[in-house]
Design a protein around this motif. Structure first.
Motif, mmCIF file in Angstrom:
data_model
loop_
_atom_site.group_PDB
_atom_site.id
_atom_site.type_symbol
_atom_site.label_atom_id
_atom_site.label_comp_id
_atom_site.label_asym_id
_atom_site.label_seq_id
_atom_site.Cartn_x
_atom_site.Cartn_y
_atom_site.Cartn_z
ATOM 1 N N ILE A 149 40.650 72.580 64.594
ATOM 2 C CA ILE A 149 41.128 71.505 63.732
ATOM 3 C C ILE A 149 39.970 70.543 63.518
ATOM 4 O O ILE A 149 39.346 70.067 64.468
ATOM 5 C CB ILE A 149 42.368 70.796 64.342
ATOM 6 C CG1 ILE A 149 42.796 69.616 63.449
ATOM 7 C CG2 ILE A 149 42.133 70.358 65.776
ATOM 8 C CD1 ILE A 149 44.137 69.006 63.879
ATOM 9 N N VAL A 150 39.654 70.305 62.256
ATOM 10 C CA VAL A 150 38.545 69.417 61.891
ATOM 11 C C VAL A 150 39.148 68.194 61.215
ATOM 12 O O VAL A 150 39.799 68.314 60.173
ATOM 13 C CB VAL A 150 37.552 70.118 60.951
ATOM 14 C CG1 VAL A 150 36.387 69.180 60.620
ATOM 15 C CG2 VAL A 150 37.031 71.415 61.577
ATOM 16 N N VAL A 151 38.939 67.050 61.819
ATOM 17 C CA VAL A 151 39.567 65.811 61.336
ATOM 18 C C VAL A 151 38.508 64.823 60.871
ATOM 19 O O VAL A 151 37.538 64.556 61.581
ATOM 20 C CB VAL A 151 40.417 65.162 62.448
ATOM 21 C CG1 VAL A 151 41.035 63.856 61.947
ATOM 22 C CG2 VAL A 151 41.503 66.113 62.922
ATOM 23 N N THR A 152 38.704 64.302 59.676
ATOM 24 C CA THR A 152 37.880 63.200 59.181
ATOM 25 C C THR A 152 38.747 61.947 59.128
ATOM 26 O O THR A 152 39.809 61.949 58.490
ATOM 27 C CB THR A 152 37.310 63.498 57.785
ATOM 28 O OG1 THR A 152 36.415 64.612 57.869
ATOM 29 C CG2 THR A 152 36.548 62.298 57.235
ATOM 30 N N ALA A 153 38.304 60.916 59.821
ATOM 31 C CA ALA A 153 39.019 59.642 59.838
ATOM 32 C C ALA A 153 38.226 58.614 59.042
ATOM 33 O O ALA A 153 36.999 58.530 59.160
ATOM 34 C CB ALA A 153 39.213 59.159 61.273
ATOM 35 N N ILE A 154 38.926 57.858 58.229
ATOM 36 C CA ILE A 154 38.312 56.807 57.416
ATOM 37 C C ILE A 154 38.964 55.480 57.789
ATOM 38 O O ILE A 154 40.194 55.359 57.814
ATOM 39 C CB ILE A 154 38.511 57.083 55.922
ATOM 40 C CG1 ILE A 154 37.927 58.451 55.552
ATOM 41 C CG2 ILE A 154 37.875 55.981 55.068
ATOM 42 C CD1 ILE A 154 38.285 58.915 54.158
ATOM 43 N N GLY A 155 38.118 54.511 58.091
ATOM 44 C CA GLY A 155 38.619 53.194 58.441
ATOM 45 C C GLY A 155 37.873 52.109 57.692
ATOM 46 O O GLY A 155 36.914 52.379 56.964
ATOM 47 N N THR A 156 38.326 50.897 57.869
ATOM 48 C CA THR A 156 37.636 49.749 57.293
ATOM 49 C C THR A 156 37.166 48.841 58.415
ATOM 50 O O THR A 156 37.834 48.716 59.447
ATOM 51 C CB THR A 156 38.550 48.960 56.342
ATOM 52 O OG1 THR A 156 39.748 48.582 57.044
ATOM 53 C CG2 THR A 156 38.919 49.793 55.135
ATOM 54 N N VAL A 157 36.012 48.226 58.205
ATOM 55 C CA VAL A 157 35.452 47.341 59.222
ATOM 56 C C VAL A 157 34.769 46.170 58.528
ATOM 57 O O VAL A 157 34.158 46.338 57.464
ATOM 58 C CB VAL A 157 34.454 48.105 60.133
ATOM 59 C CG1 VAL A 157 33.336 48.740 59.325
ATOM 60 C CG2 VAL A 157 33.876 47.204 61.204
ATOM 61 N N LEU A 158 34.909 44.999 59.099
ATOM 62 C CA LEU A 158 34.199 43.845 58.569
ATOM 63 C C LEU A 158 32.702 44.054 58.769
ATOM 64 O O LEU A 158 32.265 44.440 59.855
ATOM 65 C CB LEU A 158 34.653 42.564 59.269
ATOM 66 C CG LEU A 158 36.102 42.128 59.001
ATOM 67 C CD1 LEU A 158 36.440 40.895 59.836
ATOM 68 C CD2 LEU A 158 36.323 41.845 57.521
ATOM 69 N N ARG A 159 31.934 43.800 57.732
ATOM 70 C CA ARG A 159 30.494 44.052 57.771
ATOM 71 C C ARG A 159 29.842 43.354 58.969
ATOM 72 O O ARG A 159 28.996 43.924 59.656
ATOM 73 C CB ARG A 159 29.856 43.574 56.463
ATOM 74 C CG ARG A 159 28.375 43.905 56.330
ATOM 75 C CD ARG A 159 27.810 43.300 55.044
ATOM 76 N NE ARG A 159 28.505 43.822 53.870
ATOM 77 C CZ ARG A 159 28.126 44.919 53.210
ATOM 78 N NH1 ARG A 159 27.066 45.598 53.614
ATOM 79 N NH2 ARG A 159 28.802 45.330 52.158
ATOM 80 N N ASP A 160 30.250 42.125 59.254
ATOM 81 C CA ASP A 160 29.612 41.368 60.332
ATOM 82 C C ASP A 160 30.260 41.618 61.693
ATOM 83 O O ASP A 160 29.878 41.015 62.687
ATOM 84 C CB ASP A 160 29.603 39.868 60.024
ATOM 85 C CG ASP A 160 31.002 39.314 59.736
ATOM 86 O OD1 ASP A 160 31.970 40.101 59.770
ATOM 87 O OD2 ASP A 160 31.126 38.114 59.478
ATOM 88 N N LYS A 161 31.255 42.526 61.749
ATOM 89 C CA LYS A 161 31.891 42.865 63.020
ATOM 90 C C LYS A 161 31.697 44.337 63.380
ATOM 91 O O LYS A 161 32.235 44.809 64.375
ATOM 92 C CB LYS A 161 33.398 42.558 62.963
ATOM 93 C CG LYS A 161 33.743 41.071 62.827
ATOM 94 C CD LYS A 161 33.395 40.301 64.081
ATOM 95 C CE LYS A 161 33.742 38.819 63.951
ATOM 96 N NZ LYS A 161 35.186 38.568 63.836
ATOM 97 N N ARG A 162 30.914 45.057 62.576
ATOM 98 C CA ARG A 162 30.696 46.472 62.885
ATOM 99 C C ARG A 162 29.893 46.578 64.185
ATOM 100 O O ARG A 162 28.999 45.782 64.448
ATOM 101 C CB ARG A 162 29.997 47.182 61.736
ATOM 102 C CG ARG A 162 28.575 46.758 61.463
ATOM 103 C CD ARG A 162 28.077 47.353 60.145
ATOM 104 N NE ARG A 162 26.642 47.192 59.971
ATOM 105 C CZ ARG A 162 26.050 46.094 59.535
ATOM 106 N NH1 ARG A 162 26.779 45.012 59.248
ATOM 107 N NH2 ARG A 162 24.734 46.044 59.403
ATOM 108 N N LEU A 163 30.241 47.593 64.971
ATOM 109 C CA LEU A 163 29.672 47.711 66.311
ATOM 110 C C LEU A 163 29.024 49.077 66.486
ATOM 111 O O LEU A 163 29.706 50.103 66.535
ATOM 112 C CB LEU A 163 30.784 47.522 67.363
ATOM 113 C CG LEU A 163 30.343 47.326 68.807
ATOM 114 C CD1 LEU A 163 29.508 46.059 68.961
ATOM 115 C CD2 LEU A 163 31.564 47.260 69.720
ATOM 116 N N GLY A 164 27.704 49.110 66.565
ATOM 117 C CA GLY A 164 26.984 50.358 66.762
ATOM 118 C C GLY A 164 26.518 50.515 68.200
ATOM 119 O O GLY A 164 26.929 49.782 69.093
ATOM 120 N N ARG A 165 25.630 51.472 68.404
ATOM 121 C CA ARG A 165 25.094 51.723 69.740
ATOM 122 C C ARG A 165 23.810 50.934 70.009
ATOM 123 O O ARG A 165 23.393 50.824 71.163
ATOM 124 C CB ARG A 165 24.782 53.210 69.905
ATOM 125 C CG ARG A 165 25.974 54.121 69.716
ATOM 126 C CD ARG A 165 25.564 55.582 69.825
ATOM 127 N NE ARG A 165 26.696 56.487 69.645
ATOM 128 C CZ ARG A 165 26.612 57.805 69.749
ATOM 129 N NH1 ARG A 165 25.434 58.370 70.002
ATOM 130 N NH2 ARG A 165 27.685 58.559 69.581
#
Length: 380
Positions: A149-165
């Motif tokens: 099963i291959v799942v693609t999830a799409i969400g929305t995030v506030l530009r100034d609240k996005r959290l990367g590594r």
């Protein structure tokens, strides 16, 4: 239309007998139609009416999973496969600061797969999507020798609240959500005829069946903006620490004694012969690792209490590019990058979970104890 019915007249027929169009029609005719899905299902593309604000961006993630251990052991029906597939993809969206919105699913099916199995998978997927506030808007089915099963999830995030590594900073606390190692212990214990009490069996069963991220805490952390970096640790804690520090150009000092394990699994942990670090290397518990300023730890604990998820500080981020762990033997050693790797694992002749044993070491050479103590003391 609502969620997929628990039984259909076609459930005992194979997907080969039904054909792709009938399989798709069987699934989509019973699924809930999201209000923001324009023109319904059945087009070459899904038309999703999601309005982005001026400070919003899309967060998109794709993950593949197969038939999980819970189903193989008969602990749950095919619903748990769909649940894991959705949870797997959504987890990365949430830890990145996003709110899940829309999901597409690709099903790779052996020809002799029964329609009942497929419907069960999709029933679990639909329930899981709704749990996370998202909707399934499209997908595909294709023949394949092995189920996936291959799942693609799409969400929305506030530009100034996005959290990367890559946002970790020297002096940040490294914080783990929930407890680790339970999935591996369940896998090791429940596949063998081992006598355990009912309470332990329930904990281990749930660890295999409900592999879900700390959704509510993840959303709260994202909304608060208190974390500098975050990562899903489904591939193992050592790898997650390496990923954050590598992306941030920093190092870390970790205390193995602080790695959170389930308090009611002490006996199983002892009999396994595995250390907390080895147990945490397995992944599969779907928890999060955050790099967070120490001044925000009180706020994090308040958010965690409301969300009903424990949080544990296990170490600190340091400026020097060394990754070290103070083991349960109180020795400072190099922290190896042990993690689930779909390419490297297959080359060993076994999966990642099968390769974790008391003989496997997550630590390397002995480091300067005094120097590490000083660094840890300064940063703790």
């Amino acid at each position: 239309m609502g969620q997929l019915d628990p039984y259909s007249a076609d459930d005992d027929r194979t997907v080969r007998e039904l054909g792709e169009r009938s399989v798709v029609a069987n699934l989509t005719s019973a699924m809930r139609l999201p209000e923001f899905l324009l023109d319904g299902y059945g087009h070459d593309a899904a038309f999703v009416d999601i309005l982005l604000g001026s400070n919003e961006v899309l967060a998109i993630n794709t993950d593949r999973s197969g038939i999980n251990i819970a189903y193989k052991l008969g602990l749950a029906g095919p619903e748990c496969i769909g649940d894991l597939g959705i949870s797997h993809a959504v987890s990365d969206i949430v830890v990145a600061g996003g709110t899940p919105r829309a999901i597409t699913i690709g099903l790779l099916l052996p020809p002799e797969t029964t329609m009942g199995f497929v419907r069960g998978v999709m029933r679990g997927a639909e329930v899981a999507a709704e749990r996370y506030g998202a909707s399934i808007v499209g997908g595909d089915t294709k023949q394949n020798p092995k189920f996936a099963i291959v799942v693609t999830a799409i969400g929305t995030v506030l530009r100034d609240k996005r959290l990367g590594r890559s946002g970790a900073r020297p002096g940040d606390a490294l914080v783990v959500t929930g407890t680790l190692g339970s999935m591996l212990l369940g896998r090791m214990t429940l596949r063998n005829p081992v006598e355990i009490d009912d309470d332990t069996r329930l904990i281990l069963t749930n660890a295999l069946v409900e592999q879900r991220p700390p959704f509510h805490l993840g959303l709260a952390v994202a909304k608060s903006g208190i974390a500098h970096a975050g990562i899903d640790i489904s591939d193992g804690l050592p790898g997650a620490i390496h990923a954050i520090c590598g992306a941030s150009g920093l190092g870390a000092l970790v205390d193995e004694d602080r790695i959170p394990l389930h308090s009611r699994l002490t006996g199983i942990i002892k009999s396994s012969g595995l250390t907390p670090l080895s147990l945490s290397a397995a992944g599969g518990d779907w928890q999060y690792l955050y790099s967070i300023p120490t001044g925000q730890l009180a706020t994090l604990k308040e958010l965690a209490e409301v969300a009903g998820t424990a949080v544990t500080e296990i170490g600190r981020v340091i400026e020097r590019p060394i990754l070290a762990v103070r083991t349960i033997d109180r020795e400072w050693r190099e922290l190896k990058r042990i993690e689930h790797d779909s390419f490297a694992d297959s080359a060993t002749g076994g999966g990642h979970f099968d390769n974790i044993s008391p003989q496997m070491s997550c630590v390397g050479e002995l480091l300067d104890e005094r120097q590490c103590d000083i660094l840890f003391g300064v940063n703790a």
